[in-house]
Design a protein around this motif. Structure first.
Motif, PDB file in Angstrom:
ATOM      1  N   GLY A 131       3.322  -5.946   7.950  1.00 21.42           N
ATOM      2  CA  GLY A 131       3.398  -6.183   6.627  1.00 21.42           C
ATOM      3  C   GLY A 131       2.349  -7.040   6.139  1.00 21.42           C
ATOM      4  N   GLU A 132       1.217  -7.078   7.208  1.00 20.60           N
ATOM      5  CA  GLU A 132      -0.088  -7.939   6.600  1.00 20.60           C
ATOM      6  C   GLU A 132      -1.081  -6.945   6.343  1.00 20.60           C
ATOM      7  N   GLN A 133      -1.981  -7.235   5.530  1.00 17.79           N
ATOM      8  CA  GLN A 133      -3.273  -6.215   5.316  1.00 17.79           C
ATOM      9  C   GLN A 133      -4.540  -7.314   5.472  1.00 17.79           C
ATOM     10  N   VAL A 134      -5.435  -6.701   6.259  1.00 18.21           N
ATOM     11  CA  VAL A 134      -6.843  -7.357   6.342  1.00 18.21           C
ATOM     12  C   VAL A 134      -7.673  -6.346   5.538  1.00 18.21           C
ATOM     13  N   PHE A 135      -8.281  -7.179   4.829  1.00 25.55           N
ATOM     14  CA  PHE A 135      -9.355  -6.380   4.139  1.00 25.55           C
ATOM     15  C   PHE A 135     -10.665  -7.113   3.736  1.00 25.55           C
ATOM     16  N   ILE A 136     -11.806  -6.392   3.715  1.00 25.60           N
ATOM     17  CA  ILE A 136     -13.187  -7.047   3.339  1.00 25.60           C
ATOM     18  C   ILE A 136     -13.755  -6.652   1.878  1.00 25.60           C
ATOM     19  N   GLY A 149     -14.830  -8.942  -5.355  1.00 31.01           N
ATOM     20  CA  GLY A 149     -15.585  -7.736  -5.375  1.00 31.01           C
ATOM     21  C   GLY A 149     -14.772  -6.479  -4.873  1.00 31.01           C
ATOM     22  N   GLU A 150     -14.960  -5.452  -4.908  1.00 26.89           N
ATOM     23  CA  GLU A 150     -14.408  -4.158  -4.561  1.00 26.89           C
ATOM     24  C   GLU A 150     -14.044  -4.353  -3.217  1.00 26.89           C
ATOM     25  N   VAL A 151     -12.878  -3.683  -2.556  1.00 26.69           N
ATOM     26  CA  VAL A 151     -12.388  -3.752  -1.415  1.00 26.69           C
ATOM     27  C   VAL A 151     -13.392  -2.566  -0.920  1.00 26.69           C
ATOM     28  N   LEU A 152     -13.796  -2.877   0.411  1.00 24.78           N
ATOM     29  CA  LEU A 152     -14.748  -1.846   1.126  1.00 24.78           C
ATOM     30  C   LEU A 152     -14.099  -1.428   2.359  1.00 24.78           C
ATOM     31  N   VAL A 153     -13.048  -2.345   2.980  1.00 19.83           N
ATOM     32  CA  VAL A 153     -12.408  -1.646   4.135  1.00 19.83           C
ATOM     33  C   VAL A 153     -11.103  -2.378   3.915  1.00 19.83           C
ATOM     34  N   ALA A 154     -10.080  -1.851   4.349  1.00 25.90           N
ATOM     35  CA  ALA A 154      -8.722  -2.424   4.329  1.00 25.90           C
ATOM     36  C   ALA A 154      -7.942  -1.686   5.447  1.00 25.90           C
ATOM     37  N   PHE A 155      -6.932  -2.437   6.138  1.00 28.86           N
ATOM     38  CA  PHE A 155      -6.120  -2.116   7.160  1.00 28.86           C
ATOM     39  C   PHE A 155      -4.820  -2.817   7.104  1.00 28.86           C
ATOM     40  N   ASP A 156      -3.794  -1.851   6.891  1.00 26.13           N
ATOM     41  CA  ASP A 156      -2.378  -2.352   6.869  1.00 26.13           C
ATOM     42  C   ASP A 156      -1.816  -2.340   8.146  1.00 26.13           C
ATOM     43  N   VAL A 157      -1.008  -3.323   8.437  1.00 25.93           N
ATOM     44  CA  VAL A 157      -0.121  -3.332   9.960  1.00 25.93           C
ATOM     45  C   VAL A 157       0.935  -3.016   9.634  1.00 25.93           C
ATOM     46  N   ASN A 158       1.274  -1.900  10.373  1.00 23.46           N
ATOM     47  CA  ASN A 158       2.866  -1.575   9.974  1.00 23.46           C
ATOM     48  C   ASN A 158       3.806  -2.270  10.848  1.00 23.46           C
ATOM     49  N   ALA A 159       5.083  -1.915  10.326  1.00 21.96           N
ATOM     50  CA  ALA A 159       6.300  -2.383  11.161  1.00 21.96           C
ATOM     51  C   ALA A 159       6.381  -2.176  12.718  1.00 21.96           C
ATOM     52  N   ASP A 160       5.659  -1.020  12.771  1.00 20.10           N
ATOM     53  CA  ASP A 160       6.033  -0.748  14.236  1.00 20.10           C
ATOM     54  C   ASP A 160       4.742  -1.146  15.317  1.00 20.10           C
ATOM     55  N   GLY A 161       3.890  -2.083  14.487  1.00 24.12           N
ATOM     56  CA  GLY A 161       2.876  -2.784  15.344  1.00 24.12           C
ATOM     57  C   GLY A 161       1.435  -2.012  15.284  1.00 24.12           C
ATOM     58  N   THR A 162       1.218  -0.760  14.662  1.00 19.07           N
ATOM     59  CA  THR A 162       0.194  -0.094  14.647  1.00 19.07           C
ATOM     60  C   THR A 162      -0.417  -0.408  13.197  1.00 19.07           C
ATOM     61  N   THR A 163      -1.606   0.007  12.984  1.00 16.97           N
ATOM     62  CA  THR A 163      -2.533  -0.354  11.661  1.00 16.97           C
ATOM     63  C   THR A 163      -3.035   0.882  11.341  1.00 16.97           C
ATOM     64  N   THR A 164      -3.050   1.218  10.278  1.00 14.20           N
ATOM     65  CA  THR A 164      -3.484   2.234   9.696  1.00 14.20           C
ATOM     66  C   THR A 164      -4.627   1.932   8.416  1.00 14.20           C
ATOM     67  N   ARG A 165      -5.415   2.644   8.257  1.00 17.49           N
ATOM     68  CA  ARG A 165      -6.330   2.588   6.975  1.00 17.49           C
ATOM     69  C   ARG A 165      -5.534   2.580   5.775  1.00 17.49           C
ATOM     70  N   HIS A 166      -6.119   1.730   4.959  1.00 23.11           N
ATOM     71  CA  HIS A 166      -5.336   1.826   3.658  1.00 23.11           C
ATOM     72  C   HIS A 166      -6.644   2.100   2.824  1.00 23.11           C
ATOM     73  N   SER A 167      -6.467   3.128   1.992  1.00 26.11           N
ATOM     74  CA  SER A 167      -7.622   3.487   0.939  1.00 26.11           C
ATOM     75  C   SER A 167      -8.055   2.302   0.119  1.00 26.11           C
ATOM     76  N   PRO A 168      -9.284   1.872   0.052  1.00 26.12           N
ATOM     77  CA  PRO A 168      -9.436   1.052  -0.883  1.00 26.12           C
ATOM     78  C   PRO A 168      -9.793   1.745  -2.248  1.00 26.12           C
ATOM     79  N   SER A 169      -9.961   2.872  -2.374  1.00 25.47           N
ATOM     80  CA  SER A 169     -10.103   3.423  -3.842  1.00 25.47           C
ATOM     81  C   SER A 169      -8.650   3.855  -4.395  1.00 25.47           C
ATOM     82  N   ALA A 170      -7.413   3.923  -3.484  1.00 29.03           N
ATOM     83  CA  ALA A 170      -6.138   3.904  -4.062  1.00 29.03           C
ATOM     84  C   ALA A 170      -5.742   2.817  -4.740  1.00 29.03           C
TER      85      ALA A 170
END
Length: 178
Positions: A131-136, A149-170
């Motif tokens: 449920g957490e998101q790390v972004f820069i 500033g604009e989000v350059l990189v963002a990662f969402d941590v999923n409930a199953d423990g994996t992490t996926t890229r969250h598009s900063p442009s979305a």
């Protein structure tokens, strides 16, 4: 009665004290140099151990320009590291890259991205949770209290423990959290 001190004894004592002092200074200098070398190697060694951990988890993000950002962590080692391409640091000249944690509606700073001595990575005081998101974002020099500033990189941590890229442009979407 006055006992005369012989000049030779005084010279030997003085010379002996000087030699002893030189040995102590040399020993301290060698010890400090070794400690400095070992402490400067420590982050690189810790990063290598993190990447070899049995429970290591990582996600990479290939950015539009082809460069790769990586978030790596191990619960067993209680360590998390972020590595960004050096080109991102170059692009942030005059400002800084600030790392943020979004947990629900709360956003907090994890600090400025500043890889020590060109190592290419920095450790984060964080253990990613579902449920957490790390972004820069790019922020003014010294950082900001909140992202500006604009989000350059963002990662969402999923409930199953994996992490996926969250598009900063979305656009940010509300939605089902596990």
């Amino acid at each position: 009665a006055v006992v005369p001190l012989h000049p030779r004894r005084r010279r030997w004592r003085t010379a002996g004290l000087r030699i002893a002092a030189a040995v102590v200074i040399l020993g301290v200098g060698i010890g400090a140099g070794r400690w400095t070398a070992m402490s400067s190697m420590a982050p690189t060694e810790h990063y290598a151990h993190l990447n070899q951990a049995q429970d290591v988890q990582r996600v990479t993000d290939t950015m539009p320009d082809g460069h790769i950002a990586t978030l790596t962590w191990s619960e067993d080692m209680s360590m998390t590291a972020l590595s960004l391409p050096s080109e991102m640091m170059d692009a942030a000249a005059g400002g800084g890259l600030q790392v943020w944690l979004r947990k629900g509606d709360a956003v907090s700073s994890l600090g400025l991205y500043d890889p020590a001595s060109g190592t290419g990575f920095t450790f984060l005081d964080l253990m990613p949770e579902p449920g957490e998101q790390v972004f820069i974002t790019q922020e003014p020099a010294g950082g900001s209290e909140q992202p500006t500033g604009e989000v350059l990189v963002a990662f969402d941590v999923n409930a199953d423990g994996t992490t996926t890229r969250h598009s900063p442009s979305a656009p940010e979407t509300g939605g089902a959290d596990a």
